[in-house]
Design a protein around this motif. Structure first.
Motif: not given
Length: 115
Positions: A40-41, A53, A68, A70, A79-80, A82-83, A85, A115
């Motif tokens: 997905s990333l 994660y 949501t 994090r 990868a970042p 954090s994301v 969700l 974005s």
């Protein structure tokens, strides 16, 4: 039952005491995997194999339209850190008119493309 303990790689998520396992689910209701998250990333499969994660309990927000959490990421330099969700399940939402469904769907689509 959700797993507790160390960060998750390739399988069910780690669930700290806050109970977030119902947020980090895929479209079939199964816990997301690190490989799904990597895909997905936009990470390639070999890079994503090292991704782990952990859902950040303090970041959980449950609202009338969505929930949501994090996800703190590690183990993959591409990868970042954090994301967020966001999970929206139409069947869990209150009844609304077709016009409001169209409005809400457009809003969700805009969020996805931001974005």
């Amino acid at each position: 039952p959700a797993l507790r303990g160390s960060p998750t790689r390739f399988g069910a998520i780690e669930e700290p005491a806050g109970g977030m396992a119902d947020i980090a689910l895929d479209k079939d209701g199964q816990p997301i995997t690190a490989s799904w998250l990597a895909s997905s990333l936009g990470l390639d499969a070999t890079t994503g194999e090292t991704l782990t994660y952990i859902p950040a309990e303090e970041s959980t927000v449950r609202g009338p339209h969505s929930a949501t959490v994090r996800l703190d990421l590690s183990g993959c330099r591409d990868a970042p850190r954090s994301v967020f969700l966001k999970r929206v399940v139409p069947a869990d939402l209150s009844q609304r008119s077709p016009d409001k469904w169209l409005r809400d769907a457009a809003s969700y689509r805009s969020e996805i493309n931001f974005s």
